[in-house]
Design a protein around this motif. Structure first.
Motif, PDB file in Angstrom:
ATOM      1  N   ASP A 221       4.335 -11.983  -6.651  1.00 13.24           N
ATOM      2  CA  ASP A 221       3.212 -11.901  -7.191  1.00 13.24           C
ATOM      3  C   ASP A 221       3.144 -13.511  -7.756  1.00 13.24           C
ATOM      4  O   ASP A 221       3.986 -13.727  -8.521  1.00 13.24           O
ATOM      5  CB  ASP A 221       3.041 -11.000  -8.536  1.00 13.24           C
ATOM      6  N   TYR A 222       2.098 -14.122  -7.242  1.00 11.18           N
ATOM      7  CA  TYR A 222       1.982 -15.690  -7.685  1.00 11.18           C
ATOM      8  C   TYR A 222       0.896 -15.668  -8.508  1.00 11.18           C
ATOM      9  O   TYR A 222      -0.340 -15.518  -8.161  1.00 11.18           O
ATOM     10  CB  TYR A 222       1.811 -16.280  -6.376  1.00 11.18           C
ATOM     11  N   ASN A 223       1.208 -16.181  -9.877  1.00 14.64           N
ATOM     12  CA  ASN A 223       0.132 -16.546 -10.799  1.00 14.64           C
ATOM     13  C   ASN A 223      -0.252 -18.001 -10.544  1.00 14.64           C
ATOM     14  O   ASN A 223       0.502 -18.937 -11.134  1.00 14.64           O
ATOM     15  CB  ASN A 223       0.811 -16.327 -12.223  1.00 14.64           C
ATOM     16  N   GLU A 224      -1.186 -18.196  -9.965  1.00 15.55           N
ATOM     17  CA  GLU A 224      -1.645 -19.778  -9.702  1.00 15.55           C
ATOM     18  C   GLU A 224      -1.919 -20.587 -11.089  1.00 15.55           C
ATOM     19  O   GLU A 224      -1.320 -21.719 -11.143  1.00 15.55           O
ATOM     20  CB  GLU A 224      -2.602 -19.801  -8.669  1.00 15.55           C
ATOM     21  N   GLU A 225      -2.608 -19.834 -12.053  1.00 15.59           N
ATOM     22  CA  GLU A 225      -2.803 -20.577 -13.067  1.00 15.59           C
ATOM     23  C   GLU A 225      -1.621 -21.103 -14.047  1.00 15.59           C
ATOM     24  O   GLU A 225      -1.514 -22.205 -14.621  1.00 15.59           O
ATOM     25  CB  GLU A 225      -3.780 -19.718 -14.003  1.00 15.59           C
ATOM     26  N   ALA A 226      -0.595 -20.214 -14.054  1.00 12.83           N
ATOM     27  CA  ALA A 226       0.739 -20.579 -14.909  1.00 12.83           C
ATOM     28  C   ALA A 226       1.416 -21.119 -13.904  1.00 12.83           C
ATOM     29  O   ALA A 226       2.639 -21.537 -14.554  1.00 12.83           O
ATOM     30  CB  ALA A 226       0.972 -19.102 -15.459  1.00 12.83           C
ATOM     31  N   GLY A 227       1.504 -20.952 -12.534  1.00  9.21           N
ATOM     32  CA  GLY A 227       2.373 -21.443 -11.761  1.00  9.21           C
ATOM     33  C   GLY A 227       3.658 -20.719 -11.793  1.00  9.21           C
ATOM     34  O   GLY A 227       4.852 -21.282 -11.787  1.00  9.21           O
ATOM     35  N   LEU A 228       3.620 -19.311 -11.810  1.00 10.81           N
ATOM     36  CA  LEU A 228       5.026 -18.590 -11.900  1.00 10.81           C
ATOM     37  C   LEU A 228       4.778 -17.646 -10.675  1.00 10.81           C
ATOM     38  O   LEU A 228       3.916 -16.803 -10.322  1.00 10.81           O
ATOM     39  CB  LEU A 228       4.971 -18.067 -13.267  1.00 10.81           C
ATOM     40  N   PHE A 229       6.136 -17.406 -10.353  1.00  7.70           N
ATOM     41  CA  PHE A 229       6.199 -16.326  -9.297  1.00  7.70           C
ATOM     42  C   PHE A 229       6.947 -15.343  -9.984  1.00  7.70           C
ATOM     43  O   PHE A 229       7.990 -15.350 -10.946  1.00  7.70           O
ATOM     44  CB  PHE A 229       7.374 -16.998  -8.195  1.00  7.70           C
ATOM     45  N   THR A 230       6.613 -13.924  -9.615  1.00  7.32           N
ATOM     46  CA  THR A 230       7.685 -12.757 -10.207  1.00  7.32           C
ATOM     47  C   THR A 230       7.905 -11.786  -9.195  1.00  7.32           C
ATOM     48  O   THR A 230       6.905 -11.783  -8.264  1.00  7.32           O
ATOM     49  CB  THR A 230       6.636 -11.967 -11.337  1.00  7.32           C
ATOM     50  N   ILE A 231       8.855 -11.105  -9.171  1.00  4.82           N
ATOM     51  CA  ILE A 231       9.195 -10.400  -7.964  1.00  4.82           C
ATOM     52  C   ILE A 231       8.588  -8.863  -8.062  1.00  4.82           C
ATOM     53  O   ILE A 231       9.006  -8.458  -9.283  1.00  4.82           O
ATOM     54  CB  ILE A 231      10.643 -10.167  -7.576  1.00  4.82           C
ATOM     55  N   GLN A 232       7.868  -8.399  -7.329  1.00  9.03           N
ATOM     56  CA  GLN A 232       7.155  -7.043  -7.391  1.00  9.03           C
ATOM     57  C   GLN A 232       7.816  -5.902  -6.677  1.00  9.03           C
ATOM     58  O   GLN A 232       7.930  -4.689  -7.304  1.00  9.03           O
ATOM     59  CB  GLN A 232       5.675  -7.260  -6.797  1.00  9.03           C
ATOM     60  N   GLN A 233       8.426  -6.262  -5.557  1.00  7.93           N
ATOM     61  CA  GLN A 233       8.931  -5.216  -4.684  1.00  7.93           C
ATOM     62  C   GLN A 233      10.086  -5.829  -3.772  1.00  7.93           C
ATOM     63  O   GLN A 233       9.791  -6.899  -3.207  1.00  7.93           O
ATOM     64  CB  GLN A 233       7.880  -4.373  -3.943  1.00  7.93           C
ATOM     65  N   ILE A 234      10.998  -5.170  -3.453  1.00  6.39           N
ATOM     66  CA  ILE A 234      11.869  -5.499  -2.352  1.00  6.39           C
ATOM     67  C   ILE A 234      12.173  -4.433  -1.361  1.00  6.39           C
ATOM     68  O   ILE A 234      12.505  -3.342  -1.836  1.00  6.39           O
ATOM     69  CB  ILE A 234      13.438  -5.925  -2.856  1.00  6.39           C
ATOM     70  N   ILE A 235      12.209  -4.775   0.047  1.00  6.63           N
ATOM     71  CA  ILE A 235      12.334  -3.609   0.795  1.00  6.63           C
ATOM     72  C   ILE A 235      13.175  -4.028   2.061  1.00  6.63           C
ATOM     73  O   ILE A 235      13.188  -5.301   2.692  1.00  6.63           O
ATOM     74  CB  ILE A 235      10.820  -3.279   1.271  1.00  6.63           C
ATOM     75  N   SER A 236      13.824  -3.256   2.861  1.00 12.29           N
ATOM     76  CA  SER A 236      14.752  -3.747   3.869  1.00 12.29           C
ATOM     77  C   SER A 236      13.881  -4.104   5.277  1.00 12.29           C
ATOM     78  O   SER A 236      13.010  -3.380   5.506  1.00 12.29           O
ATOM     79  CB  SER A 236      15.732  -2.730   4.097  1.00 12.29           C
ATOM     80  N   THR A 237      14.439  -4.695   5.759  1.00 10.66           N
ATOM     81  CA  THR A 237      13.906  -5.161   7.274  1.00 10.66           C
ATOM     82  C   THR A 237      14.616  -4.374   8.497  1.00 10.66           C
ATOM     83  O   THR A 237      14.245  -4.525   9.582  1.00 10.66           O
ATOM     84  CB  THR A 237      13.703  -6.704   7.642  1.00 10.66           C
ATOM     85  N   ILE A 238      15.851  -3.636   8.126  1.00 11.77           N
ATOM     86  CA  ILE A 238      16.272  -2.858   9.143  1.00 11.77           C
ATOM     87  C   ILE A 238      16.685  -1.558   8.476  1.00 11.77           C
ATOM     88  O   ILE A 238      16.514  -1.352   7.447  1.00 11.77           O
ATOM     89  CB  ILE A 238      17.826  -3.721   9.358  1.00 11.77           C
ATOM     90  N   PRO A 239      17.196  -0.683   9.601  1.00 10.15           N
ATOM     91  CA  PRO A 239      17.489   0.561   9.246  1.00 10.15           C
ATOM     92  C   PRO A 239      18.825   0.773   8.250  1.00 10.15           C
ATOM     93  O   PRO A 239      19.601  -0.040   8.128  1.00 10.15           O
ATOM     94  CB  PRO A 239      18.108   1.488  10.527  1.00 10.15           C
ATOM     95  N   ASP A 240      18.535   1.769   7.272  1.00  8.30           N
ATOM     96  CA  ASP A 240      19.648   2.060   6.361  1.00  8.30           C
ATOM     97  C   ASP A 240      20.994   2.184   6.762  1.00  8.30           C
ATOM     98  O   ASP A 240      21.999   1.619   5.939  1.00  8.30           O
ATOM     99  CB  ASP A 240      19.244   3.337   5.454  1.00  8.30           C
ATOM    100  N   ASP A 241      21.200   2.660   7.949  1.00 14.82           N
ATOM    101  CA  ASP A 241      22.379   2.759   8.648  1.00 14.82           C
ATOM    102  C   ASP A 241      22.856   1.680   9.327  1.00 14.82           C
ATOM    103  O   ASP A 241      24.035   1.747   9.929  1.00 14.82           O
ATOM    104  CB  ASP A 241      22.447   4.145   9.652  1.00 14.82           C
ATOM    105  N   TRP A 242      22.297   0.617   9.367  1.00 17.80           N
ATOM    106  CA  TRP A 242      22.698  -0.560  10.274  1.00 17.80           C
ATOM    107  C   TRP A 242      24.042  -1.419   9.731  1.00 17.80           C
ATOM    108  O   TRP A 242      23.721  -1.643   8.364  1.00 17.80           O
ATOM    109  CB  TRP A 242      21.470  -1.759  10.423  1.00 17.80           C
ATOM    110  N   GLU A 243      25.130  -1.344  10.267  1.00 22.60           N
ATOM    111  CA  GLU A 243      26.324  -1.831   9.630  1.00 22.60           C
ATOM    112  C   GLU A 243      26.753  -3.300  10.214  1.00 22.60           C
ATOM    113  O   GLU A 243      27.555  -3.816   9.537  1.00 22.60           O
ATOM    114  CB  GLU A 243      27.354  -0.830   9.564  1.00 22.60           C
TER     115      GLU A 243
END
Length: 350
Positions: A221-243
């Motif tokens: 989430d980018y607040n342009e007025e304040a010039g701040l980033f915050t993390i909203q969600q994190i999600i994987s790009t690969i299958p859960d069982d990929w080792e």
């Protein structure tokens, strides 16, 4: 209709430098690989509206390793080399262009800095500023030797964002009209995330940050007025069982602001995500890149087709893209492109 794409490469094996390929949108096929310029490992490049090509430049002819950025006149093939901004040490990892203010930005992974160059009237470059950092490195072996900036490009409001894989950190800078940088803010990702690239959706306040080492995407989430980033969600790009090993690489958002695409090197796939109304992501497809080590990709002009290059198998693959679902369907594979690492769509090239 014929669309043209520049391909950046490593020149470790068969490649000689920068190539151009064509996409025949009527026949739905890739064709006509052509050498544009001989240069050492132009792994990333960008082309200006004036058709100047700014490319990573790695010079192995000197007694010691040298690197930087080279400028070519891209109006003809072969492209004419205009300038080499070469220094001791290795080359940059990323190049981008600020058309409005006429700057070029680079991120140097191994040297640990981001640079700003002013584009001169003839298209050549003059260094105006450089940002360094010596923070605490992340916990993984790839981070042990310190900062590794991998990306330097503009936010929708024309600030410079720099992703540092080595420090698990993302920096935000103001850029003056003279090309000087001033730090606005910074954000730490979780240890070992390995920030590599970020892309933004204009007018929504959302950015999508890919972590190479974690194989995850962080919704920012980018607040342009304040010039701040915050993390909203994190999600994987690969299958859960990929080792096995995987390194997430390229990331792009479709023009309709509905889908995010990420390449996986190791899993050798393209992950497709749907953007929810609040900006969060849901993975809807994981499709093979039909080759080894897919580093970068791009869309056709109308985004009905999708091109990915596979660095280690020297090939490109072509997909159709469903505008409604965002999903990809393979059309063509095994199109020969040596050591492809970057895919840039050319504008108004005859």
């Amino acid at each position: 209709m014929i669309e043209k794409f520049l391909i950046g490469t490593y020149t470790i094996n068969a490649s000689q430098g920068i190539y151009q390929i064509e996409l025949d949108t009527d026949k739905k096929q890739l064709q006509n690989t052509q050498l544009v310029a001989e240069i050492g490992s132009p792994t990333y490049l960008a082309e200006s509206k004036a058709h100047k090509i700014y490319s990573v430049d790695r010079n192995m002819e000197e007694p010691e390793l040298r690197g930087g950025v080279a400028t070519f006149d891209g109006k003809t093939i072969p492209a004419k080399e205009m300038q080499e901004c070469i220094e001791k040490g290795t080359s940059a990892a990323f190049v981008s262009i600020d058309e409005r203010r006429q700057f070029v930005f680079t991120a140097n992974y191994h040297m640990g800095h981001a640079s700003v160059y002013k584009i001169q009237s003839d298209g050549t470059l003059k260094l105006t500023d450089r940002a360094h950092d010596n923070g605490i490195p992340g916990p993984l072996p790839e981070q042990a030797d310190g900062p590794h900036p991998h990306y330097a490009n503009l936010t929708p409001d024309d600030r410079l964002v720099v992703c540092d894989l080595g420090l698990d950190r993302v920096y935000l800078y103001d850029v003056s009209d003279q090309g000087k940088l001033s730090l606005v803010s910074e954000i730490n990702t979780h240890p070992g995330f390995g920030p590599r690239n970020i892309t933004f959706v204009p007018r929504t306040g959302k950015g999508y940050l890919v972590g190479e080492l974690s194989s995850k995407v962080a919704v920012i989430d980018y607040n342009e007025e304040a010039g701040l980033f915050t993390i909203q969600q994190i999600i994987s790009t690969i299958p859960d069982d990929w080792e096995s090993h995987n390194g997430a690489a390229g990331i792009k958002v479709s023009k309709d602001k509905r889908f995010v695409y990420v390449s996986n090197r190791g899993n050798d796939s393209i992950a497709v995500f749907k953007i929810k109304p609040n900006g969060d992501l849901r993975r809807i497809q994981l499709i093979s890149s039909e080759g080894e080590f897919p580093r970068d990709f791009n869309f056709s002009e109308d985004e009905s087709m999708f091109i990915v290059t596979n660095q280690n198998s020297d090939n490109a693959s072509l997909y159709s893209r469903d505008a409604e679902t965002g999903k990809l369907t393979l059309i063509q594979k095994d199109f020969q492109v040596p050591e492809g690492t970057c895919v840039v769509r050319r504008e108004n090239i005859d």
